[in-house]
Design a protein around this motif. Structure first.
Motif, PDB file in Angstrom:
ATOM      1  N   ALA A  44       0.834  -1.208   0.000  1.00  0.00           N
ATOM      2  CA  ALA A  44       0.000   0.000   0.000  1.00  0.00           C
ATOM      3  C   ALA A  44       0.869   1.258   0.000  1.00  0.00           C
ATOM      4  N   LYS A  45       1.907   1.246   0.827  1.00  0.00           N
ATOM      5  CA  LYS A  45       2.823   2.394   0.859  1.00  0.00           C
ATOM      6  C   LYS A  45       3.504   2.583  -0.499  1.00  0.00           C
ATOM      7  N   HIS A  46       3.850   1.459  -1.135  1.00  0.00           N
ATOM      8  CA  HIS A  46       4.491   1.524  -2.444  1.00  0.00           C
ATOM      9  C   HIS A  46       3.574   2.160  -3.481  1.00  0.00           C
ATOM     10  N   MET A  47       2.255   1.936  -3.329  1.00  0.00           N
ATOM     11  CA  MET A  47       1.270   2.502  -4.257  1.00  0.00           C
ATOM     12  C   MET A  47       0.744   3.857  -3.787  1.00  0.00           C
ATOM     13  N   LYS A  48       1.391   4.428  -2.765  1.00  0.00           N
ATOM     14  CA  LYS A  48       1.041   5.762  -2.242  1.00  0.00           C
ATOM     15  C   LYS A  48      -0.352   5.813  -1.627  1.00  0.00           C
ATOM     16  N   VAL A  49      -0.807   4.689  -1.080  1.00  0.00           N
ATOM     17  CA  VAL A  49      -2.101   4.656  -0.387  1.00  0.00           C
ATOM     18  C   VAL A  49      -1.860   4.891   1.101  1.00  0.00           C
ATOM     19  N   ASP A  50      -2.661   5.766   1.691  1.00  0.00           N
ATOM     20  CA  ASP A  50      -2.519   6.038   3.123  1.00  0.00           C
ATOM     21  C   ASP A  50      -2.993   4.831   3.941  1.00  0.00           C
ATOM     22  N   VAL A  51      -2.170   4.415   4.897  1.00  0.00           N
ATOM     23  CA  VAL A  51      -2.551   3.341   5.825  1.00  0.00           C
ATOM     24  C   VAL A  51      -2.952   4.004   7.132  1.00  0.00           C
ATOM     25  N   GLU A  52      -4.236   3.899   7.471  1.00  0.00           N
ATOM     26  CA  GLU A  52      -4.737   4.597   8.651  1.00  0.00           C
ATOM     27  C   GLU A  52      -4.419   3.844   9.938  1.00  0.00           C
ATOM     28  N   ILE A  53      -4.551   2.510   9.909  1.00  0.00           N
ATOM     29  CA  ILE A  53      -4.312   1.697  11.112  1.00  0.00           C
ATOM     30  C   ILE A  53      -3.536   0.437  10.736  1.00  0.00           C
ATOM     31  N   PHE A  54      -2.547   0.105  11.544  1.00  0.00           N
ATOM     32  CA  PHE A  54      -1.835  -1.177  11.441  1.00  0.00           C
ATOM     33  C   PHE A  54      -1.955  -1.817  12.816  1.00  0.00           C
ATOM     34  N   SER A  55      -2.793  -2.861  12.911  1.00  0.00           N
ATOM     35  CA  SER A  55      -3.072  -3.458  14.215  1.00  0.00           C
ATOM     36  C   SER A  55      -2.677  -4.923  14.256  1.00  0.00           C
ATOM     37  N   ILE A  56      -1.974  -5.307  15.321  1.00  0.00           N
ATOM     38  CA  ILE A  56      -1.741  -6.707  15.634  1.00  0.00           C
ATOM     39  C   ILE A  56      -2.736  -7.063  16.720  1.00  0.00           C
ATOM     40  N   GLY A  57      -3.700  -7.917  16.384  1.00  0.00           N
ATOM     41  CA  GLY A  57      -4.776  -8.255  17.302  1.00  0.00           C
ATOM     42  C   GLY A  57      -6.021  -7.426  17.038  1.00  0.00           C
ATOM     43  N   PHE A  58      -7.105  -7.825  17.684  1.00  0.00           N
ATOM     44  CA  PHE A  58      -8.383  -7.124  17.559  1.00  0.00           C
ATOM     45  C   PHE A  58      -8.787  -6.567  18.918  1.00  0.00           C
ATOM     46  N   GLY A  59      -9.881  -5.814  18.911  1.00  0.00           N
ATOM     47  CA  GLY A  59     -10.440  -5.310  20.164  1.00  0.00           C
ATOM     48  C   GLY A  59      -9.720  -4.074  20.684  1.00  0.00           C
ATOM     49  N   LYS A  60      -9.766  -3.917  21.997  1.00  0.00           N
ATOM     50  CA  LYS A  60      -9.211  -2.738  22.668  1.00  0.00           C
ATOM     51  C   LYS A  60      -7.705  -2.655  22.464  1.00  0.00           C
ATOM     52  N   VAL A  83      -4.791  -4.249   8.589  1.00  0.00           N
ATOM     53  CA  VAL A  83      -4.413  -2.888   8.215  1.00  0.00           C
ATOM     54  C   VAL A  83      -5.653  -2.226   7.629  1.00  0.00           C
ATOM     55  N   LYS A  84      -5.895  -1.011   8.014  1.00  0.00           N
ATOM     56  CA  LYS A  84      -7.032  -0.256   7.470  1.00  0.00           C
ATOM     57  C   LYS A  84      -6.488   0.780   6.500  1.00  0.00           C
ATOM     58  N   LEU A  85      -6.833   0.612   5.225  1.00  0.00           N
ATOM     59  CA  LEU A  85      -6.387   1.527   4.194  1.00  0.00           C
ATOM     60  C   LEU A  85      -7.411   2.629   3.996  1.00  0.00           C
ATOM     61  N   LYS A  86      -6.951   3.773   3.615  1.00  0.00           N
ATOM     62  CA  LYS A  86      -7.855   4.885   3.359  1.00  0.00           C
ATOM     63  C   LYS A  86      -8.818   4.505   2.229  1.00  0.00           C
ATOM     64  N   GLY A  87     -10.109   4.669   2.483  1.00  0.00           N
ATOM     65  CA  GLY A  87     -11.104   4.367   1.463  1.00  0.00           C
ATOM     66  C   GLY A  87     -11.593   2.940   1.479  1.00  0.00           C
ATOM     67  N   GLN A  88     -11.143   2.134   2.441  1.00  0.00           N
ATOM     68  CA  GLN A  88     -11.549   0.732   2.495  1.00  0.00           C
ATOM     69  C   GLN A  88     -12.085   0.424   3.886  1.00  0.00           C
ATOM     70  N   ASP A  89     -13.274  -0.179   3.929  1.00  0.00           N
ATOM     71  CA  ASP A  89     -13.881  -0.560   5.203  1.00  0.00           C
ATOM     72  C   ASP A  89     -14.596  -1.893   5.016  1.00  0.00           C
ATOM     73  N   ASP A  90     -13.959  -2.994   5.460  1.00  0.00           N
ATOM     74  CA  ASP A  90     -14.533  -4.329   5.274  1.00  0.00           C
ATOM     75  C   ASP A  90     -15.844  -4.510   6.022  1.00  0.00           C
ATOM     76  N   LEU A  91     -16.015  -3.793   7.136  1.00  0.00           N
ATOM     77  CA  LEU A  91     -17.250  -3.923   7.901  1.00  0.00           C
ATOM     78  C   LEU A  91     -18.399  -3.160   7.278  1.00  0.00           C
ATOM     79  N   ASN A  92     -18.090  -2.251   6.359  1.00  0.00           N
ATOM     80  CA  ASN A  92     -19.127  -1.494   5.657  1.00  0.00           C
ATOM     81  C   ASN A  92     -18.766  -1.464   4.175  1.00  0.00           C
ATOM     82  N   PRO A  93     -18.879  -2.623   3.486  1.00  0.00           N
ATOM     83  CA  PRO A  93     -18.360  -2.752   2.128  1.00  0.00           C
ATOM     84  C   PRO A  93     -19.022  -1.841   1.099  1.00  0.00           C
ATOM     85  N   GLY A  94     -20.233  -1.365   1.401  1.00  0.00           N
ATOM     86  CA  GLY A  94     -20.927  -0.504   0.432  1.00  0.00           C
ATOM     87  C   GLY A  94     -20.370   0.900   0.376  1.00  0.00           C
TER      88      GLY A  94
END
Length: 369
Positions: A44-60, A83-94
């Motif tokens: 994603a970084k190579h393609m100049k896409v902003d990475v908003e979150i990089f998380s190891i694990g879920f939850g709090k 990893v949460k990329l700018k413009g992508q939300d798997d929980l809200n795919p629409g």
């Protein structure tokens, strides 16, 4: 608060059954997840896409730090990551974002590159682990005959208990497991070491009942011998380590694909499928054995994760790759309604699969206690 309580419950159960080796298991699982997500992150970084979150694990989030517009998290539930990329939300795919530096502004091939990078890193990690295993040396059954079946090709050719098989049809072997790969239903020449002398034995393997890699009974060419039970440490160093790592990675990948195909076709019982509990159980036991066994198990799990993430299920990388291939071929996006329904179906399928394999895990675990 619930995430912390769940984490404490996981730690309590893990330490009860596996002691401190459970910590090694958590580190292994976390590292596998990290490496997978690192693939997505770097692509994603190579393609100049902003990475908003990089998380190891879920939850709090137990720990988080923002660096160069990316929030790095260590979360309470160490059973995944994302990893949460700018413009992508798997929980809200629409919902799609087309702002600058967002995932959806890329071409389909560029998106596929990002999606494939995660599984590819799993395969690459396994490749590196196999190189390390080659240098450390792996124990295998020595190709020494321990018993000979009555009326077998081996008995008819006068092979003897204690014979060491050095080569089959000119191909040198180092372990007993290599024999089955080189035996075919045709005239076979064995180079045998007997009492310090080298001799050649010619025989024709007989078709009989044996077992394949999934322990299914099959008809296959057999010599009719069993190993003596002695072990030999085999090393693969220098450039040979690269060949060894490639062959082992390919063999493990193909084995997983074959296994999935057999489960889907009904040849294998779906009860053989395992989930996170089986992964923890196997890894914790491997941690108590040796570093080589731990590396072997980690490599297999890494390849497993790579293969599973490439399955064409909408909620996985493979499903998103399929959507982007559709857009690349037909020059239009998958219809929004279709995309949403398929995405939610994929999530439901994954949830059902997780429940099923967890049930399998618990059933196996309880029966072994």
């Amino acid at each position: 608060m619930k995430s912390y309580l769940f984490l404490l419950l996981i730690l309590a159960i893990g330490f009860k059954f596996y002691s401190f080796s459970f910590l090694i298991t958590l580190l292994v699982i976390s590292f596998l997840i990290f490496f997978h997500e690192l693939g997505h992150f770097l692509a994603a970084k190579h393609m100049k896409v902003d990475v908003e979150i990089f998380s190891i694990g879920f939850g709090k989030a137990i720990f988080k730090k923002t660096y160069k517009n990316t929030e790095y998290r260590l979360s309470a539930l160490p059973l995944g990551g994302y990893v949460k990329l700018k413009g992508q939300d798997d929980l809200n795919p629409g919902e799609k974002n087309y702002e600058p530096n967002s995932y959806n502004t890329l071409s389909p091939l560029a998106r596929i590159y990002i999606l494939f990078a995660g599984p590819f890193f799993n395969f690459f990690l396994a490749f590196l682990l196999y190189i390390a295993i080659g240098f450390l040396g792996v124990q295998k059954l020595a190709p020494i005959i321990g018993s000979i079946a009555p009326n077998s090709a081996a008995e008819k050719a006068n092979l003897q208990v204690g014979d060491t098989i050095m080569a089959i049809n000119g191909v040198a072997i180092q372990s007993f497991e290599e024999i089955s790969k080189l035996v075919h239903a045709k005239t076979t020449i064995l180079d045998i070491k007997r009492d310090g002398a080298l001799i050649k034995v010619t025989l024709t393997p007989q078709i009989d009942e044996g077992y394949n890699e999934f322990y299914q009974k099959v008809q296959k060419p057999l010599i009719g011998i069993a190993p003596k039970g002695e072990f030999v440490t085999i090393y693969h160093q220098g450039f040979t380590s690269l060949k060894y790592a490639y062959e082992e990675s390919m063999e493990a990948s193909l084995l997983i694909f074959k296994g999935l195909a057999k489960i889907i076709s009904g040849e294998l019982d779906a009860k053989n499928m395992g989930g996170i509990i089986t992964m923890v159980d196997v890894t914790s036991k491997a941690a108590n054995t040796s570093i080589v066994v731990l590396f072997l198990i980690t490599a297999l799990i890494s390849i497993n994760l790579g293969v599973l993430n490439l399955l064409p299920i909408p909620a996985l990388d493979g499903g998103h790759i399929l959507f982007n291939l559709y857009e690349f071929i037909f020059k239009k996006e998958v219809p929004k309604v279709c995309f949403e329904y398929l995405s939610y179906f994929g999530m439901a399928l994954l949830l059902a699969l997780m429940v099923f394999v967890t049930y399998n895990d618990l059933t196996r675990f309880m029966s072994n206690q």
